[in-house]
Design a protein around this motif. Structure first.
Motif, PDB file in Angstrom:
ATOM      1  N   ARG A 142       0.841  -1.193   0.000  1.00  0.00           N
ATOM      2  CA  ARG A 142       0.000   0.000   0.000  1.00  0.00           C
ATOM      3  C   ARG A 142       0.876   1.243   0.000  1.00  0.00           C
ATOM      4  NH1 ARG A 142      -3.123  -0.392   4.867  1.00  0.00           N
ATOM      5  NH2 ARG A 142      -4.542  -1.690   3.683  1.00  0.00           N
ATOM      6  N   ILE A 143       0.488   2.233  -0.782  1.00  0.00           N
ATOM      7  CA  ILE A 143       1.242   3.476  -0.859  1.00  0.00           C
ATOM      8  C   ILE A 143       0.340   4.650  -0.501  1.00  0.00           C
ATOM      9  CG2 ILE A 143       2.517   5.049  -2.383  1.00  0.00           C
ATOM     10  CD1 ILE A 143       3.290   2.620  -4.063  1.00  0.00           C
ATOM     11  N   VAL A 144       0.758   5.436   0.486  1.00  0.00           N
ATOM     12  CA  VAL A 144       0.093   6.694   0.809  1.00  0.00           C
ATOM     13  C   VAL A 144       0.960   7.790   0.198  1.00  0.00           C
ATOM     14  CG1 VAL A 144      -0.859   8.147   2.624  1.00  0.00           C
ATOM     15  CG2 VAL A 144      -0.716   5.674   2.967  1.00  0.00           C
ATOM     16  N   HIS A 145       0.396   8.586  -0.666  1.00  0.00           N
ATOM     17  CA  HIS A 145       1.179   9.527  -1.468  1.00  0.00           C
ATOM     18  C   HIS A 145       1.648  10.740  -0.672  1.00  0.00           C
ATOM     19  CE1 HIS A 145       2.017  12.608  -4.543  1.00  0.00           C
ATOM     20  NE2 HIS A 145       2.192  11.607  -5.388  1.00  0.00           N
ATOM     21  N   PHE A 146       0.756  11.357   0.072  1.00  0.00           N
ATOM     22  CA  PHE A 146       1.021  12.512   0.939  1.00  0.00           C
ATOM     23  C   PHE A 146       1.316  13.821   0.226  1.00  0.00           C
ATOM     24  CE2 PHE A 146       1.900   9.231   4.202  1.00  0.00           C
ATOM     25  CZ  PHE A 146       0.942   9.645   5.104  1.00  0.00           C
ATOM     26  N   ASP A 147       1.153  13.886  -1.085  1.00  0.00           N
ATOM     27  CA  ASP A 147       1.346  15.179  -1.751  1.00  0.00           C
ATOM     28  C   ASP A 147       0.465  15.288  -2.997  1.00  0.00           C
ATOM     29  OD1 ASP A 147       2.414  17.711  -1.728  1.00  0.00           O
ATOM     30  OD2 ASP A 147       4.233  17.172  -2.817  1.00  0.00           O
ATOM     31  N   ILE A 148      -0.804  14.904  -2.836  1.00  0.00           N
ATOM     32  CA  ILE A 148      -1.755  15.018  -3.945  1.00  0.00           C
ATOM     33  C   ILE A 148      -2.133  16.482  -4.110  1.00  0.00           C
ATOM     34  CG2 ILE A 148      -4.075  14.442  -4.741  1.00  0.00           C
ATOM     35  CD1 ILE A 148      -2.116  12.124  -4.938  1.00  0.00           C
ATOM     36  N   LYS A 149      -1.856  17.010  -5.289  1.00  0.00           N
ATOM     37  CA  LYS A 149      -2.169  18.402  -5.639  1.00  0.00           C
ATOM     38  C   LYS A 149      -2.113  18.522  -7.156  1.00  0.00           C
ATOM     39  CE  LYS A 149       2.671  19.824  -4.967  1.00  0.00           C
ATOM     40  NZ  LYS A 149       3.571  20.732  -4.234  1.00  0.00           N
ATOM     41  N   PRO A 150      -2.687  19.580  -7.732  1.00  0.00           N
ATOM     42  CA  PRO A 150      -2.725  19.697  -9.194  1.00  0.00           C
ATOM     43  C   PRO A 150      -1.352  19.637  -9.857  1.00  0.00           C
ATOM     44  CG  PRO A 150      -4.233  21.263  -8.210  1.00  0.00           C
ATOM     45  CD  PRO A 150      -3.461  20.658  -7.073  1.00  0.00           C
ATOM     46  N   GLN A 151      -0.329  20.160  -9.191  1.00  0.00           N
ATOM     47  CA  GLN A 151       1.015  20.157  -9.767  1.00  0.00           C
ATOM     48  C   GLN A 151       1.575  18.748  -9.913  1.00  0.00           C
ATOM     49  OE1 GLN A 151      -0.128  22.006  -7.340  1.00  0.00           O
ATOM     50  NE2 GLN A 151       0.509  24.143  -7.555  1.00  0.00           N
ATOM     51  N   ASN A 152       1.052  17.801  -9.149  1.00  0.00           N
ATOM     52  CA  ASN A 152       1.546  16.423  -9.197  1.00  0.00           C
ATOM     53  C   ASN A 152       0.624  15.490  -9.981  1.00  0.00           C
ATOM     54  OD1 ASN A 152       3.821  17.065  -7.754  1.00  0.00           O
ATOM     55  ND2 ASN A 152       2.981  16.477  -5.773  1.00  0.00           N
ATOM     56  N   ILE A 153      -0.293  16.069 -10.743  1.00  0.00           N
ATOM     57  CA  ILE A 153      -1.143  15.292 -11.644  1.00  0.00           C
ATOM     58  C   ILE A 153      -0.733  15.624 -13.077  1.00  0.00           C
ATOM     59  CG2 ILE A 153      -3.474  14.764 -12.382  1.00  0.00           C
ATOM     60  CD1 ILE A 153      -2.823  13.962  -9.464  1.00  0.00           C
ATOM     61  N   LEU A 154      -0.143  14.662 -13.775  1.00  0.00           N
ATOM     62  CA  LEU A 154       0.299  14.876 -15.146  1.00  0.00           C
ATOM     63  C   LEU A 154      -0.778  14.402 -16.122  1.00  0.00           C
ATOM     64  CD1 LEU A 154       4.033  13.745 -14.860  1.00  0.00           C
ATOM     65  CD2 LEU A 154       3.035  16.005 -14.470  1.00  0.00           C
ATOM     66  N   LEU A 155      -0.800  15.001 -17.304  1.00  0.00           N
ATOM     67  CA  LEU A 155      -1.826  14.704 -18.300  1.00  0.00           C
ATOM     68  C   LEU A 155      -1.174  14.203 -19.590  1.00  0.00           C
ATOM     69  CD1 LEU A 155      -3.948  17.942 -17.764  1.00  0.00           C
ATOM     70  CD2 LEU A 155      -4.415  15.658 -16.818  1.00  0.00           C
ATOM     71  N   ASP A 156      -1.639  13.053 -20.070  1.00  0.00           N
ATOM     72  CA  ASP A 156      -1.071  12.504 -21.308  1.00  0.00           C
ATOM     73  C   ASP A 156      -1.701  13.172 -22.524  1.00  0.00           C
ATOM     74  OD1 ASP A 156      -3.534  11.335 -21.788  1.00  0.00           O
ATOM     75  OD2 ASP A 156      -2.881   9.283 -21.385  1.00  0.00           O
ATOM     76  N   LYS A 157      -1.446  12.657 -23.707  1.00  0.00           N
ATOM     77  CA  LYS A 157      -1.908  13.298 -24.947  1.00  0.00           C
ATOM     78  C   LYS A 157      -3.429  13.355 -25.029  1.00  0.00           C
ATOM     79  CE  LYS A 157      -1.452   8.982 -27.601  1.00  0.00           C
ATOM     80  NZ  LYS A 157      -2.892   8.763 -27.811  1.00  0.00           N
ATOM     81  N   ASP A 158      -4.100  12.442 -24.341  1.00  0.00           N
ATOM     82  CA  ASP A 158      -5.570  12.422 -24.333  1.00  0.00           C
ATOM     83  C   ASP A 158      -6.153  13.077 -23.086  1.00  0.00           C
ATOM     84  OD1 ASP A 158      -5.704  10.950 -26.774  1.00  0.00           O
ATOM     85  OD2 ASP A 158      -5.147   9.149 -25.642  1.00  0.00           O
ATOM     86  N   PHE A 159      -5.292  13.733 -22.306  1.00  0.00           N
ATOM     87  CA  PHE A 159      -5.669  14.380 -21.049  1.00  0.00           C
ATOM     88  C   PHE A 159      -6.109  13.378 -19.982  1.00  0.00           C
ATOM     89  CE2 PHE A 159      -5.905  17.903 -24.004  1.00  0.00           C
ATOM     90  CZ  PHE A 159      -5.310  18.927 -23.288  1.00  0.00           C
ATOM     91  N   SER A 160      -5.643  12.150 -20.089  1.00  0.00           N
ATOM     92  CA  SER A 160      -5.854  11.187 -19.010  1.00  0.00           C
ATOM     93  C   SER A 160      -4.862  11.503 -17.896  1.00  0.00           C
ATOM     94  CB  SER A 160      -5.637   9.758 -19.517  1.00  0.00           C
ATOM     95  OG  SER A 160      -6.621   9.413 -20.463  1.00  0.00           O
ATOM     96  N   PRO A 161      -5.318  11.534 -16.640  1.00  0.00           N
ATOM     97  CA  PRO A 161      -4.437  11.938 -15.543  1.00  0.00           C
ATOM     98  C   PRO A 161      -3.544  10.805 -15.041  1.00  0.00           C
ATOM     99  CG  PRO A 161      -6.604  11.446 -14.683  1.00  0.00           C
ATOM    100  CD  PRO A 161      -6.697  11.272 -16.181  1.00  0.00           C
ATOM    101  N   LYS A 162      -2.364  11.172 -14.587  1.00  0.00           N
ATOM    102  CA  LYS A 162      -1.444  10.217 -13.987  1.00  0.00           C
ATOM    103  C   LYS A 162      -0.823  10.850 -12.745  1.00  0.00           C
ATOM    104  CE  LYS A 162      -0.283   7.938 -18.376  1.00  0.00           C
ATOM    105  NZ  LYS A 162      -0.590   6.517 -18.107  1.00  0.00           N
TER     106      LYS A 162
END
Length: 348
Positions: A142-162
């Motif tokens: 299990r992984i707890v990320h601890f830094d979820i924010k818009p700057q840490n959400i990347l978008l691929d060519k189809d705007f799918s989030p990662k």
């Protein structure tokens, strides 16, 4: 340290190889306190983003943490780590390339709803939740990320989030309900209140849920939740404002909501407000969040109002603006969240 992980470790590159991949660091994608990100190309032609960290001393525990956290993952909504470099004080992370950059570039823009549209924002919100559910419940560890924010959400060519940037993540054994840890983790404005105070509750995967909820509200509002330059607290803290104006048409209109997009915007707002409940036991799990998204708006209850403004004051008082929060023990206790079980707002 990385060698101790054996076959679990991602591919290791020499520094000279990193220079070739990035064409001697010729194409800069972005910069930050951590270092610089360059665009590069692997020998097989795949485009990559190479995060070259500032040279530092010590054992690089945060670097190792990111390598081993993300190196264990495989999910469509989690960024893929292709390799790393650890050579003396030189450290680099080689990720899959995301052509549309990070989410913050869109939601803080002049016309975020014009660029992405509500349907795309909604799909991005669900994708991020699915990525978090994988990290919280589907990984071998299990992984707890601890830094979820818009700057840490990347978008691929189809705007799918990662989900990206696992430098602050914490690995936990899936069978463990409590995990002890120390150290500062998170970003002001997104850190759950239990990270500030043990009296609020234990720190767990629901701390990520809180950060996710804050991010959802920023996606709805198209602005940062905390604006330090605004004098009036009602204007300064968007979650407070949106709670009070949720039922009013002008409140939604201020967020660029039309009659056609009202249900999507209101659902995102309701889910976000549930996620940022002050007490962790009243927040949904991320699995529950996905279930809420599948329901109609009429099936979702309004959560009790929280003392949002007080949380901002506590955060500013307890934390250094440049760093993150202090942490306490973490557990994974889940309780169902419906307004039927909450007869009144929790006393804080």
């Amino acid at each position: 340290m990385i060698a101790s992980y054996g076959s679990l470790a991602p591919k290791r590159y020499m520094y000279l190889e990193v220079m070739k991949i990035t064409s001697s660091r010729s194409n800069v994608l972005g910069k930050g306190g951590y270092g610089v990100v360059f665009k590069g190309t692997l020998l097989d032609g795949r485009l990559v983003a190479v995060k070259l960290l500032h040279e530092c001393k010590g054992n690089g525990s945060e670097f190792v943490n990111e390598v081993m956290s993300i190196g264990r993952t495989s999910h469509v909504n989690v960024v893929s780590l292709f390799g790393f470099c650890l050579e003396g004080s030189k450290r680099a992370l080689i990720y899959e390339y995301m052509p549309n950059n990070s989410l913050d570039k869109f939601i803080y823009s002049e016309d975020p709803k014009e660029i992405l549209g509500w349907d795309k924002l909604y799909a991005i919100a669900i994708g991020i939740a699915r990525g978090l559910e994988y990290l919280h419940h589907s990984c071998n560890t299990r992984i707890v990320h601890f830094d979820i924010k818009p700057q840490n959400i990347l978008l691929d060519k189809d705007f799918s989030p990662k989900i990206a940037d696992f430098g602050l993540a914490k690995l936990c054994h899936t069978k463990e309900s409590k995990v002890s840890m120390t150290g500062a983790r998170g970003t002001i404005g997104f850190i759950a209140p239990e990270v500030h105070s043990r009296t609020v509750g234990v720190v767990s995967t629901k701390s990520d849920v809180y950060s996710y909820g804050m991010m959802l509200l920023e996606m709805v509002g198209g602005r940062r939740n905390v604006k330090s330059f605004v004098a009036k607290s009602s204007e300064k803290y968007f979650p407070d404002w949106i709670y009070d104006h949720f039922a009013q048409d002008e409140g939604m209109q201020a967020c660029d909501v039309t009659s056609e997009t009202a249900e999507v915007a209101r659902k995102m707002t309701l889910v976000g407000l549930w996620c940022i409940q002050v007490l962790p036991i009243y927040r949904p799990t991320i699995t529950r969040v996905l279930e809420m998204f599948e329901r109609s708006l009429d099936e979702l209850d309004m959560p009790p109002k929280q003392n949002f403004g007080g949380l901002v004051d506590i955060s500013a008082h307890n934390m250094d603006v440049q760093s993150a929060s202090s942490t306490s023990r973490r557990s994974e206790r889940i309780s169902p969240v419906t307004s039927k079980t909450l007869q009144r707002p929790p006393t804080l």
